[in-house]
Motif scaffolding. Structure first.
Motif, PDB file in Angstrom:
ATOM      1  N   MET A 176       0.676  -1.370  -0.084  1.00 53.14           N
ATOM      2  CA  MET A 176      -0.121   0.012  -0.050  1.00 53.14           C
ATOM      3  C   MET A 176       0.786   1.199  -0.061  1.00 53.14           C
ATOM      4  N   ARG A 177       1.995   1.250   0.794  1.00 50.58           N
ATOM      5  CA  ARG A 177       2.843   2.349   0.518  1.00 50.58           C
ATOM      6  C   ARG A 177       3.884   2.426  -0.531  1.00 50.58           C
ATOM      7  N   VAL A 212      -1.854   4.202  -4.829  1.00 51.73           N
ATOM      8  CA  VAL A 212      -2.775   4.194  -3.691  1.00 51.73           C
ATOM      9  C   VAL A 212      -2.744   5.299  -3.154  1.00 51.73           C
ATOM     10  N   ALA A 233      -3.963   4.731   2.365  1.00 51.63           N
ATOM     11  CA  ALA A 233      -3.144   3.927   2.943  1.00 51.63           C
ATOM     12  C   ALA A 233      -3.125   4.383   4.641  1.00 51.63           C
ATOM     13  N   THR A 254       5.139   1.949   7.392  1.00 50.19           N
ATOM     14  CA  THR A 254       5.031   3.410   6.899  1.00 50.19           C
ATOM     15  C   THR A 254       6.483   4.210   6.817  1.00 50.19           C
TER      16      THR A 254
END
Length: 247
Positions: A154-155, A160, A165, A183
């Motif tokens: 997602m990062r 995205v 996220a 993250t």
């Protein structure tokens, strides 16, 4: 007298107030989009660049703290201007410091919105999903079995949106430690690219141009990022193959 009334009175406010942080974030995001989208721009940076550079040269520590604080607020409240802030980090502080400040500010802001969402709506949704027996619960279980890989993806995937996220993991109950870890590491490649663009921003402004953020999609940039995506997805692929063999 109703013996349960004090308990009910104390429970209802706490149940209601835990939604306040996320509600404030959503309200600020809407207000910020309406009022700030014309100000947090590259044109504003161009018009104020000499003043910013002068202040940085005179007060580098204060400028760094102010930059991190402003970027934190932009991310935490999902305000417009995150890309401008990332590029500004490179413009003011160079590639190494700029990347570091960008990662710190964006990570802290992401963690803030994650915690706000998890404390309110996320807690409610996670409990409902946990008591369900359908597809949603199976999806959540699959996510939890591959939390690190999914969060990294997602990062890393540029398609995205950053706020998605931040919010989505909180709403499905992922562990905060895993969220924070992925993250910090997951945004580093993108942060380097945007900071790198900012390093040469002065020359772009001198030519009367604007930063070319499409650089992120150039083959020499997107290629390594997609490679990292493949590495992040590898554990999930291995688990899936092993699961099929066991069947």
């Amino acid at each position: 007298m109703d013996q349960s009334s004090p308990e009910t009175k104390s429970t209802k406010p706490s149940s209601w107030t835990r939604h306040v942080p996320l509600a404030i974030i959503l309200i600020m995001a809407v207000v910020g989009f309406v009022t700030l989208r014309d100000y947090l721009t590259f044109d504003t940076l161009r018009d104020n660049r000499e003043a910013l550079i002068a202040y940085r040269d005179a007060n580098i520590a204060l400028m760094a703290l102010a930059f991190i604080a402003i970027y934190f607020v932009i991310v935490a409240f999902s305000l417009p201007g995150a890309a401008v802030a990332s590029v500004t980090g490179g413009f003011l502080f160079g590639l190494v410091l700029g990347t570091g400040f960008n990662v710190i500010a964006a990570s802290l802001g992401a963690c803030a919105i994650f915690l706000a969402a998890r404390a309110g709506l996320g807690k409610t949704l996670a409990a409902k999903i946990e008591t369900s027996d359908g597809t949603l619960k199976r999806l959540k279980e699959g996510l939890h079995n591959n939390e690190i890989s999914v969060l990294f993806l997602m990062r890393l995937v540029p398609a995205v949106p950053f706020f998605v996220a931040n919010l989505l993991p909180a709403l499905v109950g992922v562990k905060f430690v895993n969220f924070a870890f992925t993250t910090v590491l997951g945004i580093i490649p993108g942060a380097i690219v945007f900071t790198w663009i900012g390093v040469g921003l002065g020359e772009v402004f001198d030519r009367g141009g604007t930063p070319d953020l499409s650089l992120l999609w150039e083959p020499q940039i997107i290629g390594p990022i997609l490679g990292l995506c493949a590495l992040a997805a590898l554990p999930m692929i291995i688990k899936a193959i092993r699961g099929k063999k066991e069947l």
